[in-house]
Motif scaffolding. Structure first.
Motif, PDB file in Angstrom:
ATOM      1  N   LEU A  50      45.923  37.248  31.147  1.00 52.52           N
ATOM      2  CA  LEU A  50      44.242  37.333  31.243  1.00 52.52           C
ATOM      3  C   LEU A  50      43.698  38.692  31.262  1.00 52.52           C
ATOM      4  O   LEU A  50      44.245  39.661  31.522  1.00 52.52           O
ATOM      5  CB  LEU A  50      43.998  36.526  32.545  1.00 52.52           C
ATOM      6  N   SER A  51      42.432  38.774  30.531  1.00 48.93           N
ATOM      7  CA  SER A  51      41.754  40.125  30.647  1.00 48.93           C
ATOM      8  C   SER A  51      41.371  40.311  32.010  1.00 48.93           C
ATOM      9  O   SER A  51      41.273  39.588  32.880  1.00 48.93           O
ATOM     10  CB  SER A  51      40.724  40.089  29.602  1.00 48.93           C
ATOM     11  N   GLU A  52      40.883  41.650  32.049  1.00 49.65           N
ATOM     12  CA  GLU A  52      40.420  41.964  33.438  1.00 49.65           C
ATOM     13  C   GLU A  52      38.971  41.362  33.654  1.00 49.65           C
ATOM     14  O   GLU A  52      38.936  40.795  34.976  1.00 49.65           O
ATOM     15  CB  GLU A  52      39.866  43.614  33.479  1.00 49.65           C
ATOM     16  N   ALA A  53      38.416  40.795  32.704  1.00 51.29           N
ATOM     17  CA  ALA A  53      37.011  39.935  32.837  1.00 51.29           C
ATOM     18  C   ALA A  53      37.350  38.665  33.346  1.00 51.29           C
ATOM     19  O   ALA A  53      36.702  38.111  34.273  1.00 51.29           O
ATOM     20  CB  ALA A  53      36.281  40.152  31.615  1.00 51.29           C
ATOM     21  N   GLN A  54      38.410  38.094  32.585  1.00 50.90           N
ATOM     22  CA  GLN A  54      38.881  36.864  33.145  1.00 50.90           C
ATOM     23  C   GLN A  54      39.168  36.518  34.807  1.00 50.90           C
ATOM     24  O   GLN A  54      39.137  35.924  35.482  1.00 50.90           O
ATOM     25  CB  GLN A  54      39.723  36.265  32.126  1.00 50.90           C
ATOM     26  N   LEU A  55      40.124  37.807  34.807  1.00 48.56           N
ATOM     27  CA  LEU A  55      40.844  37.869  36.455  1.00 48.56           C
ATOM     28  C   LEU A  55      39.605  37.886  37.301  1.00 48.56           C
ATOM     29  O   LEU A  55      39.999  37.633  38.296  1.00 48.56           O
ATOM     30  CB  LEU A  55      41.656  38.916  36.299  1.00 48.56           C
ATOM     31  N   ASN A  56      38.727  38.803  36.839  1.00 47.31           N
ATOM     32  CA  ASN A  56      37.511  38.858  37.869  1.00 47.31           C
ATOM     33  C   ASN A  56      36.357  37.940  38.067  1.00 47.31           C
ATOM     34  O   ASN A  56      35.422  37.962  38.643  1.00 47.31           O
ATOM     35  CB  ASN A  56      36.917  40.432  37.834  1.00 47.31           C
ATOM     36  N   TRP A  57      36.540  36.893  36.978  1.00 44.32           N
ATOM     37  CA  TRP A  57      35.337  35.946  36.931  1.00 44.32           C
ATOM     38  C   TRP A  57      35.440  34.823  38.115  1.00 44.32           C
ATOM     39  O   TRP A  57      36.555  34.562  38.648  1.00 44.32           O
ATOM     40  CB  TRP A  57      35.895  35.087  35.800  1.00 44.32           C
ATOM     41  N   LYS A  58      34.301  34.514  38.700  1.00 47.62           N
ATOM     42  CA  LYS A  58      34.290  33.578  39.899  1.00 47.62           C
ATOM     43  C   LYS A  58      33.365  32.471  39.468  1.00 47.62           C
ATOM     44  O   LYS A  58      32.454  32.405  38.704  1.00 47.62           O
ATOM     45  CB  LYS A  58      33.698  34.296  41.029  1.00 47.62           C
ATOM     46  N   ILE A  59      33.806  31.316  40.041  1.00 48.86           N
ATOM     47  CA  ILE A  59      32.781  30.267  40.071  1.00 48.86           C
ATOM     48  C   ILE A  59      31.654  30.073  40.184  1.00 48.86           C
ATOM     49  O   ILE A  59      30.792  30.037  39.522  1.00 48.86           O
ATOM     50  CB  ILE A  59      33.612  28.996  40.391  1.00 48.86           C
ATOM     51  N   ASN A  60      31.446  30.922  41.461  1.00 51.81           N
ATOM     52  CA  ASN A  60      30.045  31.058  41.997  1.00 51.81           C
ATOM     53  C   ASN A  60      30.397  32.290  43.123  1.00 51.81           C
ATOM     54  O   ASN A  60      31.499  32.559  43.376  1.00 51.81           O
ATOM     55  CB  ASN A  60      29.653  29.879  42.691  1.00 51.81           C
ATOM     56  N   PRO A  61      29.250  32.997  43.534  1.00 56.53           N
ATOM     57  CA  PRO A  61      29.235  34.029  44.266  1.00 56.53           C
ATOM     58  C   PRO A  61      30.101  33.891  45.786  1.00 56.53           C
ATOM     59  O   PRO A  61      30.688  34.741  46.196  1.00 56.53           O
ATOM     60  CB  PRO A  61      27.979  34.705  44.708  1.00 56.53           C
ATOM     61  N   GLU A  62      30.518  32.690  46.180  1.00 53.86           N
ATOM     62  CA  GLU A  62      31.164  32.225  47.257  1.00 53.86           C
ATOM     63  C   GLU A  62      32.369  32.195  47.364  1.00 53.86           C
ATOM     64  O   GLU A  62      33.183  31.994  48.256  1.00 53.86           O
ATOM     65  CB  GLU A  62      30.200  31.106  47.919  1.00 53.86           C
ATOM     66  N   THR A  63      32.974  32.071  46.110  1.00 54.75           N
ATOM     67  CA  THR A  63      34.256  31.631  45.946  1.00 54.75           C
ATOM     68  C   THR A  63      35.113  32.872  45.344  1.00 54.75           C
ATOM     69  O   THR A  63      34.323  34.131  44.988  1.00 54.75           O
ATOM     70  CB  THR A  63      34.667  30.648  44.672  1.00 54.75           C
ATOM     71  N   TRP A  64      36.503  32.937  45.546  1.00 51.11           N
ATOM     72  CA  TRP A  64      37.188  34.126  44.833  1.00 51.11           C
ATOM     73  C   TRP A  64      37.269  33.969  43.590  1.00 51.11           C
ATOM     74  O   TRP A  64      37.851  32.825  42.866  1.00 51.11           O
ATOM     75  CB  TRP A  64      38.509  34.330  45.783  1.00 51.11           C
ATOM     76  N   SER A  65      37.901  34.946  42.741  1.00 48.04           N
ATOM     77  CA  SER A  65      38.109  34.981  41.523  1.00 48.04           C
ATOM     78  C   SER A  65      39.914  34.978  41.529  1.00 48.04           C
ATOM     79  O   SER A  65      40.429  35.036  42.630  1.00 48.04           O
ATOM     80  CB  SER A  65      37.817  36.463  40.852  1.00 48.04           C
ATOM     81  N   ILE A  66      40.421  34.858  40.488  1.00 46.05           N
ATOM     82  CA  ILE A  66      41.876  35.123  40.473  1.00 46.05           C
ATOM     83  C   ILE A  66      42.301  36.313  40.853  1.00 46.05           C
ATOM     84  O   ILE A  66      43.363  36.333  41.719  1.00 46.05           O
ATOM     85  CB  ILE A  66      42.393  34.829  38.804  1.00 46.05           C
ATOM     86  N   ALA A  67      41.725  37.419  40.520  1.00 49.94           N
ATOM     87  CA  ALA A  67      42.139  38.727  41.134  1.00 49.94           C
ATOM     88  C   ALA A  67      41.830  38.995  42.637  1.00 49.94           C
ATOM     89  O   ALA A  67      42.911  39.376  43.161  1.00 49.94           O
ATOM     90  CB  ALA A  67      41.358  39.798  40.249  1.00 49.94           C
ATOM     91  N   GLN A  68      40.904  38.350  43.265  1.00 55.82           N
ATOM     92  CA  GLN A  68      40.724  38.311  44.286  1.00 55.82           C
ATOM     93  C   GLN A  68      41.747  37.431  45.388  1.00 55.82           C
ATOM     94  O   GLN A  68      42.231  37.807  46.298  1.00 55.82           O
ATOM     95  CB  GLN A  68      39.199  37.898  44.836  1.00 55.82           C
ATOM     96  N   VAL A  69      42.264  36.150  44.715  1.00 59.02           N
ATOM     97  CA  VAL A  69      43.297  35.474  45.353  1.00 59.02           C
ATOM     98  C   VAL A  69      44.600  36.291  45.242  1.00 59.02           C
ATOM     99  O   VAL A  69      45.082  36.542  46.287  1.00 59.02           O
ATOM    100  CB  VAL A  69      43.392  34.265  44.486  1.00 59.02           C
ATOM    101  N   LEU A  70      44.915  36.976  44.242  1.00 61.72           N
ATOM    102  CA  LEU A  70      45.844  37.783  44.322  1.00 61.72           C
ATOM    103  C   LEU A  70      46.020  39.023  45.072  1.00 61.72           C
ATOM    104  O   LEU A  70      47.022  39.269  45.773  1.00 61.72           O
ATOM    105  CB  LEU A  70      46.282  38.490  42.958  1.00 61.72           C
ATOM    106  N   GLU A  71      44.700  39.586  45.164  1.00 64.95           N
ATOM    107  CA  GLU A  71      44.594  40.494  46.272  1.00 64.95           C
ATOM    108  C   GLU A  71      44.958  40.098  47.741  1.00 64.95           C
ATOM    109  O   GLU A  71      45.291  40.838  48.650  1.00 64.95           O
ATOM    110  CB  GLU A  71      43.319  41.409  46.117  1.00 64.95           C
TER     111      GLU A  71
END
Length: 182
Positions: free
Chosen positions: A25-46
């Motif tokens: 996945l690209s950086e943009a995809q990893l950082n995409w969030k369903i909504n502001p209250e949820t985590w992105s894939i990158a945030q889950v990893l962090e």
């Protein structure tokens, strides 16, 4: 109840799944969030990186026979089961304690590599500790809530289940209809 060795294998497999599923996945995809209250894939990893890293010192101490049993560990049997049950319940969202939820809003694409390195270090320390202790008699202190203790064997299962729970969370983000395609 799985053995620590089985949980180490499960965590290693989770790391491979994260890398094979999200590594392209690209950086943009990893950082995409369903909504502001949820985590992105990158945030889950962090979050997973932060959580495991918070155990590094304890695991290192255990591997060097510097372990001191917490005097309140008698609560550990009850708390071990309680925490494991909570983490296993996929249907109930559990808010991460502040120590483990301090994730950045935008993370680099190398978060996948950082996660993999973190998992390698965690497994190295955990396995070294497991060889020096009796897992059913040794207690970990929660780095997030120091009054909570759980047996080492339960702690490893809690962390293995935690990895799988967050893999499903990250997969749900990628499978969302609004997920960017490129």
């Amino acid at each position: 109840m799985k053995t620590p060795a089985e949980n180490f294998q499960s965590m290693a497999a989770s790391a491979e799944k994260f890398e094979s599923t999200f590594g392209h996945l690209s950086e943009a995809q990893l950082n995409w969030k369903i909504n502001p209250e949820t985590w992105s894939i990158a945030q889950v990893l962090e979050h997973l990186i932060i959580t495991k890293a918070s155990f590094f010192q304890q695991l290192d101490d255990l591997s060097k026979s510097k372990y001191k049993k917490p005097f309140w560990s008698f609560l550990g049997g009850f708390l071990s089961n309680l925490v494991l049950s909570a983490v296993k319940n996929d249907r109930k969202k559990v808010k991460a304690p502040p120590l483990w939820s301090n994730v950045q809003s935008k993370l680099p694409a190398m978060i996948i590599r950082m996660y993999r390195q973190n998992m390698s270090e965690f497994l190295k320390l955990s396995q070294a500790a497991a060889h020096k202790i009796k897992p059913e008699e040794t207690y970990l202190v929660s780095p997030a809530l120091f009054l909570i203790t759980y047996r080492f064997d339960y702690g490893m299962e809690i962390l293995a289940v935690h990895e799988e729970r967050h893999f499903k969370q990250a997969l749900a983000v990628m499978n969302h209809s609004g997920f960017p395609k490129a």
